[in-house]
Design an enzyme around this catalytic site. Structure first.
Site, mmCIF file in Angstrom:
data_model
loop_
_atom_site.group_PDB
_atom_site.id
_atom_site.type_symbol
_atom_site.label_atom_id
_atom_site.label_comp_id
_atom_site.label_asym_id
_atom_site.label_seq_id
_atom_site.Cartn_x
_atom_site.Cartn_y
_atom_site.Cartn_z
ATOM 1 N N ARG A 78 4.575 6.604 -0.942
ATOM 2 C CA ARG A 78 4.681 6.038 -2.300
ATOM 3 C C ARG A 78 4.950 4.545 -2.265
ATOM 4 N NH1 ARG A 78 5.616 9.890 -6.242
ATOM 5 N NH2 ARG A 78 6.527 8.299 -7.546
ATOM 6 N N LYS B 294 0.927 5.179 -3.490
ATOM 7 C CA LYS B 294 0.231 6.359 -4.007
ATOM 8 C C LYS B 294 0.324 6.472 -5.528
ATOM 9 C CE LYS B 294 -2.065 10.140 -3.868
ATOM 10 N NZ LYS B 294 -3.542 10.060 -3.639
ATOM 11 N N CYS C 216 7.858 3.212 -5.639
ATOM 12 C CA CYS C 216 8.809 3.310 -4.523
ATOM 13 C C CYS C 216 9.278 4.754 -4.447
ATOM 14 C CB CYS C 216 10.003 2.395 -4.791
ATOM 15 S SG CYS C 216 9.525 0.774 -5.322
ATOM 16 N N HIS D 60 -30.692 -7.585 -12.338
ATOM 17 C CA HIS D 60 -30.046 -8.463 -13.336
ATOM 18 C C HIS D 60 -28.985 -9.338 -12.696
ATOM 19 C CE1 HIS D 60 -32.213 -6.413 -16.481
ATOM 20 N NE2 HIS D 60 -31.818 -5.255 -15.988
ATOM 21 N N TRP E 55 8.100 -0.567 -2.618
ATOM 22 C CA TRP E 55 6.812 -1.247 -2.800
ATOM 23 C C TRP E 55 7.166 -2.457 -3.642
ATOM 24 C CZ3 TRP E 55 3.726 -2.650 -6.995
ATOM 25 C CH2 TRP E 55 2.431 -3.069 -6.671
ATOM 26 N N LYS F 261 -13.027 3.864 -2.464
ATOM 27 C CA LYS F 261 -12.505 4.476 -1.232
ATOM 28 C C LYS F 261 -12.624 3.509 -0.076
ATOM 29 C CE LYS F 261 -11.459 7.009 -2.968
ATOM 30 N NZ LYS F 261 -10.285 7.085 -3.752
ATOM 31 N N GLU G 9 -16.750 5.309 -7.175
ATOM 32 C CA GLU G 9 -15.642 5.962 -6.462
ATOM 33 C C GLU G 9 -15.774 5.735 -4.961
ATOM 34 O OE1 GLU G 9 -12.899 7.029 -6.987
ATOM 35 O OE2 GLU G 9 -12.408 8.286 -5.274
ATOM 36 N N GLU H 151 -10.296 0.298 -0.485
ATOM 37 C CA GLU H 151 -8.829 0.437 -0.500
ATOM 38 C C GLU H 151 -8.267 0.863 0.853
ATOM 39 O OE1 GLU H 151 -7.031 3.453 -2.938
ATOM 40 O OE2 GLU H 151 -8.770 4.740 -2.791
ATOM 41 N N ASN I 180 13.701 2.237 -8.911
ATOM 42 C CA ASN I 180 12.235 2.178 -9.044
ATOM 43 C C ASN I 180 11.944 1.638 -10.437
ATOM 44 O OD1 ASN I 180 11.985 3.386 -6.605
ATOM 45 N ND2 ASN I 180 11.232 5.357 -7.376
ATOM 46 N N GLY I 181 10.894 0.796 -10.575
ATOM 47 C CA GLY I 181 10.530 0.287 -11.893
ATOM 48 C C GLY I 181 10.710 -1.220 -11.952
#
Ligand code: AGP
Length: 612
Positions: free
Chosen positions: A27, A607, A2, A510, A79, A491, A487, A494, A103-104
């Site tokens: 964030r 973020k 947050c 396999h 968030w 991208k 990667e 997300e 936050n947390g």
């Protein structure tokens, strides 16, 4: 996850709080709120609390109807961790005379809540429990706001970055942190609070980074810091490096495209002063390891999450190529921190993090340090918690990365770790004829990235538009192109929400080959080199099953009958996967814009993941 802001001074608090929250919206952005307090000259001040679900713009609309000239306040963009995104769960939370943003995660909030029977809870959040706990010490006047905060934090278990204000004293803000960042902006006749220095840019260049276990009482012209055990802390004022241009879009429609296009310059900043082409060597001052210590390294442990993890995987492949007698293990922080893994004494751990605040990575760092292992940070955010807790480190200097999807940080983190590997190889006496090709290509990479971005952007935009209806994708690569494929898949998933997963080409038969049908498209990374023919065979296996393949290659002779090909003509061989990753970045960007989705703030994400 947050964002926190606070203001006390001579100017309008609402103005700073809103502008600061907009800087921090990346964030976390499922709800937001601010509270300001009108000073009533010794009497109880008048609080104006405004909260809104969704984006900061929703809060701004409500604020326009509630303008105040108050000179103190705090704000928060959320968030959600406990309780759905809603106005009721949005911060600030009120408990009696006080207002709190947090936050947390307070892990024992349920247990604490049972004892807070006098408070009428309105939200489902752990943060409101913390507010009520602080007020339980504050309401009878026995404790100052600072001391009430201290008493409450001694009972709370978990992580926090908090700011609290009281209508009884609208001249001070109390802030505290443990596991979630807080920075104090030192202004002229004003003091600013933020969970990320980017909110302070343009207001002050002087900042104090609070450390875990510290509590600060700030007014417009004073800052007093102490530990939870009341030991005074002398504040270290540091310079904030970022500038306004760095955190604005600079003419691009989205931060993501800006940050993709910044990579020639951002990588050049990472390399600045560290690459000596004439000598065929690199030099990193930050890790602080002597030649002997470098020579004695037998094991490299690379720790990160998400993109940082992928950068570590990629760097590990390269380091194995040119450094003898060394094992490289790259691990996901959230897994490794709970493993009972033995770390050999002659190890060094690279702790990789763009934000320097990722909770899982930070926890891993602390576990590894407990085993007496040297830790080296590969970090972007100056002054971040990880950057301050590692034994040494290399800042990648890519500037603020605002878009949730990490791009320029990946490129620079991977190359910074390769350079660290080169310093080990140099210390071990590896012949310069082996190392020089790596050094030469690294030096050329910024220009090569610039040329590649120019060359591929339009073709990739066109191809992405053709594939934006797909809901599933398989990304494929071998060797250094495999972590690069991972990667690229991250991208895409997300920001475009396409179910994209990466597999090593050799793994297809396999199991994953069973997936190939018209629901999927495949993005295949096909670098020149000794594995090229094997990759061609793998592609033919997919074509034989009707695969819809987009191939990305630097082999201009590539002539397989795939649906689309993106050719990279820039003459970079060793680090071709870095250039191929540019295609994946642009592909994800243009797929997402074609789908009309939110490029910079994808759903459910934030973020910096400062909660576990
Ligand atoms: C990458 O695009 C994601 N945003 C995410 O995986 C990120 O890389 C991860 O959370 C690690 O973040 P850090 O580098 O700030 O530690």
């Amino acid at each position: 996850m947050c964002g926190i802001v606070g203001y006390v001074g001579e100017k309008n608090a609402q103005d700073f709080l809103i502008s600061g929250l907009k800087r921090l919206e990346y964030r976390g952005y499922d709800s937001a709120g601010i509270v300001t307090i009108k000073d009533a000259g010794g009497e109880k001040g008048e609080a104006t609390l405004i909260r809104a679900k969704g984006k900061i713009s929703n809060l701004e609309e409500k604020l326009a109807k509630n303008k105040r000239e108050d000179k103190i306040g705090i704000g928060h963009t959320r968030w959600a961790t406990h309780g759905e995104p809603s106005e009721t769960n949005a911060h600030p939370h009120q408990a009696g005379y006080i207002y709190l943003v947090h936050n947390g995660i307070i892990e024992n909030y349920k247990e604490l809540k049972e004892h807070l029977t006098e408070h009428e809870f309105k939200s489902e959040t752990d943060s409101e429990v913390l507010a009520a706990l602080i007020n339980s010490f504050y309401k009878d006047g026995k404790y100052s706001l600072t001391d009430a905060v201290v008493q409450a934090l001694k009972l709370a278990k978990g992580t926090y970055g908090i700011a609290a204000v009281s209508v009884l004293n609208p001249a001070e803000i109390v802030v505290a942190r443990s596991g979630s960042p807080l920075v104090i902006g030192v202004g002229h006749d004003e003091t600013l609070i933020a969970s990320d220095a980017s909110a302070l840019v343009g207001h002050t260049k002087r900042a104090i980074y609070l450390n875990d276990g510290e509590v600060a009482t700030v007014t417009r012209n004073s800052i007093e810091i102490k530990t939870l055990n009341a030991e005074p802390v002398s504040a270290k004022v540091e310079e904030i490096e970022t500038n306004l241009a760095a955190i604005q879009k600079g003419g691009y429609e989205h931060f993501l495209l800006k940050e993709i296009m910044e990579q020639p310059n951002s990588l050049a900043e990472t390399l600045r002063g560290r690459v000596n082409v004439a000598e065929g060597s690199v030099r990193l001052g930050g890790p602080g390891l002597t030649e002997t210590e470098l020579r004695n390294i037998r094991h490299l442990l690379i720790v990160g999450c998400g993109t940082a993890y992928h950068a570590g995987l990629l760097a590990g492949y390269y380091i194995e190529q040119f450094t003898p007698e060394i094992t490289v293990e790259t691990v996901i922080a959230s897994e490794y921190r709970y493993r009972q893994a033995y770390i050999p004494r002659d190890s060094v751990a690279l702790i990789v993090s763009q934000s320097g605040e990722t909770a899982d990575t930070l926890a891993c760092l602390r576990e590894i340090k407990k085993q007496g292992i040297r830790t080296i940070g590969i970090v972007n955010a100056i002054g971040s918690t990880i950057a301050r807790e590692v034994d040494g480190g290399t800042y990648v200097h890519v500037g603020p990365e605002i878009s949730v999807a990490s791009t320029k940080a990946f490129t620079s983190q991977a190359i910074a770790m390769v350079m660290f590997g080169l310093t080990i190889a140099q210390a071990k006496g590896v012949k310069s004829s082996i190392l020089r090709p790596y050094v030469n290509e690294i030096a050329k990479l910024p220009e090569a990235i610039s040329a590649t971005l120019k060359e591929v952007e339009e073709p990739v935009k066109e191809i992405a538009a053709k594939y934006c209806k797909y809901e599933h994708a398989i990304y494929l690569g071998r060797d250094t192109a495999y972590p690069t494929a991972m990667e690229g898949a991250l991208k895409l998933k997300e920001i475009s929400y396409v179910d994209a997963n990466a597999y090593a080409f050799g793994e297809l038969k396999h199991g994953p080959l069973a997936l190939v049908d018209d629901r999927f498209f495949e993005l295949a990374l096909v670098p020149k080199g000794e594995l090229y023919d094997k990759v061609v065979s793998n592609i033919q296996e997919v074509l034989a099953r009707g695969g819809h393949i987009v191939a990305v290659t630097n082999n201009l002779g590539f002539d397989l009958d795939v649906e689309n090909v993106v050719k990279i003509t820039t003459n970079i061989e060793i680090f071709a996967p870095i250039l191929m990753n540019l295609v994946s970045q642009l592909f994800a960007y243009y797929m997402t814009t074609a789908k009309g989705l939110n490029v910079d703030q994808p759903r459910n994400l934030a973020k910096s993941v400062t909660v576990e």
